[in-house]
Each structure stands twice: as structure tokens, then as C-alpha cells.
Design an enzyme around this catalytic site. Structure first.
Site, PDB file in Angstrom:
ATOM      1  N   ASP A  89       0.852  -1.197   0.000  1.00  0.00           N
ATOM      2  CA  ASP A  89       0.000   0.000   0.000  1.00  0.00           C
ATOM      3  C   ASP A  89       0.887   1.247   0.000  1.00  0.00           C
ATOM      4  OD1 ASP A  89      -2.954   1.067   0.742  1.00  0.00           O
ATOM      5  OD2 ASP A  89      -1.467   2.243   1.838  1.00  0.00           O
TER       6      ASP A  89
ATOM      7  N   TYR B   2       3.000   9.781  -0.345  1.00  0.00           N
ATOM      8  CA  TYR B   2       4.073   9.242   0.509  1.00  0.00           C
ATOM      9  C   TYR B   2       5.453   9.526  -0.079  1.00  0.00           C
ATOM     10  CZ  TYR B   2       0.179   6.521   2.537  1.00  0.00           C
ATOM     11  OH  TYR B   2      -1.018   6.131   3.104  1.00  0.00           O
TER      12      TYR B   2
HETATM   13  N1  LIG Z   1      -5.307   6.369   3.624  1.00  0.00           N
HETATM   14  C1  LIG Z   1      -4.753   7.082   4.566  1.00  0.00           C
HETATM   15  O1  LIG Z   1      -5.034   8.284   4.731  1.00  0.00           O
HETATM   16  C2  LIG Z   1      -3.768   6.432   5.487  1.00  0.00           C
HETATM   17  C3  LIG Z   1      -3.399   7.075   6.678  1.00  0.00           C
HETATM   18  C4  LIG Z   1      -2.507   6.432   7.521  1.00  0.00           C
HETATM   19  C5  LIG Z   1      -2.015   5.185   7.162  1.00  0.00           C
HETATM   20  N2  LIG Z   1      -2.363   4.599   5.986  1.00  0.00           N
HETATM   21  C6  LIG Z   1      -1.810   3.275   5.572  1.00  0.00           C
HETATM   22  O2  LIG Z   1      -1.793   2.398   6.693  1.00  0.00           O
HETATM   23  C7  LIG Z   1      -0.447   1.990   6.941  1.00  0.00           C
HETATM   24  C8  LIG Z   1      -0.208   1.707   8.412  1.00  0.00           C
HETATM   25  O3  LIG Z   1      -0.543   2.794   9.232  1.00  0.00           O
HETATM   26  P1  LIG Z   1       0.541   3.622  10.046  1.00  0.00           P
HETATM   27  O4  LIG Z   1       1.720   3.850   9.179  1.00  0.00           O
HETATM   28  O5  LIG Z   1      -0.185   4.775  10.631  1.00  0.00           O
HETATM   29  O6  LIG Z   1       1.018   2.739  11.238  1.00  0.00           O
HETATM   30  P2  LIG Z   1       0.726   1.318  11.960  1.00  0.00           P
HETATM   31  O7  LIG Z   1       0.934   0.207  11.012  1.00  0.00           O
HETATM   32  O8  LIG Z   1      -0.553   1.411  12.705  1.00  0.00           O
HETATM   33  O9  LIG Z   1       1.923   1.356  13.011  1.00  0.00           O
HETATM   34  C9  LIG Z   1       3.266   1.508  12.596  1.00  0.00           C
HETATM   35  C10 LIG Z   1       4.154   1.684  13.817  1.00  0.00           C
HETATM   36  O10 LIG Z   1       4.157   0.498  14.587  1.00  0.00           O
HETATM   37  C11 LIG Z   1       5.489  -0.028  14.669  1.00  0.00           C
HETATM   38  N3  LIG Z   1       5.399  -1.484  14.535  1.00  0.00           N
HETATM   39  C12 LIG Z   1       4.952  -2.169  13.456  1.00  0.00           C
HETATM   40  N4  LIG Z   1       4.946  -3.493  13.694  1.00  0.00           N
HETATM   41  C13 LIG Z   1       5.428  -3.657  14.961  1.00  0.00           C
HETATM   42  C14 LIG Z   1       5.677  -4.780  15.764  1.00  0.00           C
HETATM   43  N5  LIG Z   1       5.395  -6.025  15.357  1.00  0.00           N
HETATM   44  N6  LIG Z   1       6.189  -4.590  17.012  1.00  0.00           N
HETATM   45  C15 LIG Z   1       6.461  -3.328  17.461  1.00  0.00           C
HETATM   46  N7  LIG Z   1       6.234  -2.221  16.739  1.00  0.00           N
HETATM   47  C16 LIG Z   1       5.722  -2.374  15.493  1.00  0.00           C
HETATM   48  C17 LIG Z   1       6.257   0.630  13.564  1.00  0.00           C
HETATM   49  O11 LIG Z   1       7.617   0.771  13.940  1.00  0.00           O
HETATM   50  P3  LIG Z   1       8.867   0.619  12.933  1.00  0.00           P
HETATM   51  O12 LIG Z   1       8.441   1.124  11.587  1.00  0.00           O
HETATM   52  O13 LIG Z   1       9.902   1.469  13.578  1.00  0.00           O
HETATM   53  O14 LIG Z   1       9.224  -0.813  12.885  1.00  0.00           O
HETATM   54  C18 LIG Z   1       5.580   1.992  13.468  1.00  0.00           C
HETATM   55  O15 LIG Z   1       6.069   2.862  14.462  1.00  0.00           O
HETATM   56  C19 LIG Z   1       0.356   3.163   6.383  1.00  0.00           C
HETATM   57  O16 LIG Z   1       1.710   2.860   6.249  1.00  0.00           O
HETATM   58  C20 LIG Z   1      -0.375   3.430   5.099  1.00  0.00           C
HETATM   59  O17 LIG Z   1      -0.032   2.483   4.121  1.00  0.00           O
HETATM   60  C21 LIG Z   1      -3.252   5.202   5.152  1.00  0.00           C
END
Ligand SMILES: NC(=O)c1ccc[n+]([C@@H]2O[C@H](COP(=O)([O-])OP(=O)(O)OC[C@H]3O[C@@H](n4cnc5c(N)ncnc54)[C@H](OP(=O)(O)O)[C@@H]3O)[C@@H](O)[C@H]2O)c1
Length: 279
Positions: free
Chosen positions: A44, A49
Site C-alpha cells: 500500500d 508518501y
Molecule cells: N489512507 C490514509 O489516509 C492512510 C493514513 C494512515 C495510514 N495509511 C496506511 O496504513 C499503513 C499503516 O498505518 P501507520 O503507518 O499509521 O502505522 P501502523 O501500522 O498502525 O503502526 C506503525 C508503527 O508500529 C510499529 N510497529 C509495526 N509493527 C510492529 C511490531 N510487530 N512490534 C512493534 N512495533 C511495530 C512501527 O515501527 P517501525 O516502523 O519502527 O518498525 C511503526 O512505528 C500506512 O503505512 C499506510 O499504508 C493510510
């Protein structure tokens, strides 16, 4: 790998690799490459980004056939309206080194650049996306951060009902009415920020359940969304976490555990009101 089927019968792997806030260049390339090696087949990204070039390079150099990877990108907030969308998507395809994506989303319904004209701009963008769909340049089309009134406005002129709405969903952030509405329209739900952008991982409730089932806090959060039937998009740049986040299909949360997670208050801050964003 589990799959969710859209209303046009396209199948999407239930877990995708999120790439928001992964800087373009080595970090994005290495993370996506590692994720593909680990077994993810769904990535995704978004024009916003700024990492489509590295995502495209990692996919091209992965040795995995393009048709075996489900790739999503999104139309940037500054590119709403028919003409701009056509140009923007062409550029995304070039950066991604591909001639189609599996899912194209309108990233936000009412960005600042379209605030005085958001309904007409969304209608124009959607028309362009429907043409991409007819031409085989996208296998499915959807929306993100849309609330009911944005969807109702879009459906006034849409020929295709969005295949998916990608919204902020996790234990503590249920968006129940919107989820019910989207399901009634036949849309699949993608849960973005399934770990609350990391904020959910220190929750006492989540950690207690993690101990009970012998899994990590992250795996409990992701399993919760999977049992809700959502497509999940965890992001990580840490190889052990990228790998661990895939290992969520070999255990189940009980009704009582799901109930405790259902009852959680949002501890990760409010979800942005799409009509009041400053971008
Ligand atoms: N459409 C939209 O407007 C929108 C908005 C927000 C997000 N998104 C999508 O959703 C995706 C995910 O959301 P998000 O980026 O907000 O974050 P998330 O996946 O909810 O959380 C990511 C965070 O959790 C940590 N993490 C991940 N797996 C872990 C594990 N197994 N143990 C410990 N820590 C862990 C990561 O650390 P590290 O990276 O340091 O490992 C990072 O700090 C985005 O990347 C994007 O593709 C879309």
C-alpha cells in the site's frame, strides 16, 4: 494467506504492507524488498508518501511476477478533478514501473486544494478512475477517509460503486456507523493504522491479551482487525516486526477478548475530520 473478495470479484490479500512515512530511497526499497521476501504480496503506497519510485524498484527487482503482487496507490490531494487525475496517475505508473495498479484510491475526500469544489472534483477524479478501470489500467477503484456524506455525493454521478473504503480502524477506533454503511453498499473495509501508528502497542488491555494468547501486542491488534473482516495494512521498517506481523493466521481471539478490545477507548488521538484537514 487469507483473501478478501471485492464486489467485482477481485481478490486482495487480507494483509498488506503499509508504506506511509517510509522515506524514499534505501529505507523504502529495503523495507518493501524485505516484506516481499517475507511473504507479503500486497503493498500500500500513495503519491503523497513520496516513495512510489522505491516501491516500484523493489517490486521490479523482487523476482516476483507483477501479477502475483497486489499494488495500491492513491490520488494526491492536489490532483483532484478529471484532467489532473489523468496526469497524476500516469506519473504514478511511471514511478511504480508498471502499466497497471490493482487498486487506486482517492486519498482524501475534501482536501484544502478542492475545498470550495470538492464534490465536482471528486466526480471528475472518479470519472477518470472509471475510465482507467475500463481500460484495464486499474483492477479496482476505491476511496479513503470518505464519510457517508462524501460517499453519497460521489454516488450521484458514479457508475461504479467503490470497491473499498480505506479508513482509520483499530481496537479503540471503531467508526461503527461508517463501517455498517460501507458494508451495506458492498464495499470492503481497509483498516489503516491498524497499530494506531504504534500508539496501541503500549495499551494494558492489548498487552494482557497478548500474554494470554502467547503473541505480541502487535499481533493481537492485527488479529483483532482480521477477525472483524478488515484488510489490514501494518507498516514497519524493522525486519523482525515486518515478519512477525504476517504471523497472525495461526491463532484466534475469543469472544471475551474481542469484547474487551471492542470496548477500548481511543488512546491514539482523534481521527482527522476530512472536512477540516489542512492539507
Ligand atoms: N489512507 C490514509 O489516509 C492512510 C493514513 C494512515 C495510514 N495509511 C496506511 O496504513 C499503513 C499503516 O498505518 P501507520 O503507518 O499509521 O502505522 P501502523 O501500522 O498502525 O503502526 C506503525 C508503527 O508500529 C510499529 N510497529 C509495526 N509493527 C510492529 C511490531 N510487530 N512490534 C512493534 N512495533 C511495530 C512501527 O515501527 P517501525 O516502523 O519502527 O518498525 C511503526 O512505528 C500506512 O503505512 C499506510 O499504508 C493510510
Amino acid at each position: 494467506m487469507n483473501y478478501i473478495t471485492f464486489h467485482n470479484n477481485v481478490k486482495i490479500p487480507q494483509i498488506g504492507f503499509g508504506t506511509w512515512q517510509i522515506p524514499d530511497g534505501e529505507v523504502a526499497y529495503d523495507s518493501v524488498k524485505f516484506a516481499l521476501d517475507a511473504g507479503y504480496r500486497h503493498i500500500d503506497t500513495a503519491e503523497a508518501y513520496g516513495n512510489e519510485a522505491s516501491v516500484g524498484k523493489a517490486i521490479a527487482e523482487s523476482g516476483i511476477k507483477r501479477e502475483d503482487i497486489f499494488l495500491t496507490t492513491k490520488i494526491h490531494n492536489k490532483e483532484h478533478g478529471y484532467e489532473k487525475t489523468v496526469k497524476a496517475f500516469k506519473k504514478s505508473l511511471e514511478l511504480l514501473q508498471t502499466d497497471y495498479v490493482d487498486l487506486l484510491l482517492i486519498h482524501w475526500p475534501n482536501p484544502l486544494a478542492s475545498r470550495d469544489n470538492w464534490e465536482a472534483d471528486n466526480a471528475g477524479t472518479w470519472k477518470a478512475m472509471e475510465e482507467f478501470y475500463e481500460k484495464g489500467m486499474v483492477r479496482s477503484i476505491g476511496i479513503s477517509n470518505f464519510r457517508e456524506h462524501h460517499i453519497e455525493a460521489l454516488l450521484k454521478t458514479a457508475k461504479i460503486i467503490p470497491h473499498v473504503n480505506q479508513i482509520r480502524l483499530y481496537a479503540g477506533e471503531q467508526q461503527e456507523e461508517l463501517v455498517t454503511y460501507c458494508k451495506a453498499k458492498g464495499m470492503a473495509l481497509e483498516a489503516y493504522s491498524p497499530l494506531g501508528t504504534g500508539g496501541l502497542l503500549s495499551s494494558e488491555i492489548v498487552n494482557t491479551i497478548a500474554q494470554e494468547v502467547g503473541k505480541s501486542a502487535a499481533q493481537v491488534c492485527l488479529r483483532y482487525d482480521v477477525q472483524k473482516g478488515y484488510i489490514i495494512l501494518p507498516k514497519s521498517v524493522t525486519p523482525s516486526s515486518i515478519k512477525q506481523n504476517l504471523e497472525i493466521f495461526d491463532f484466534e481471539l475469543s469472544d471475551a477478548q474481542m469484547g474487551k478490545l471492542d470496548a477500548m477507548e481511543n488512546i491514539c488521538g482523534p481521527t482527522k475530520n476530512p472536512d477540516e484537514t489542512t492539507f
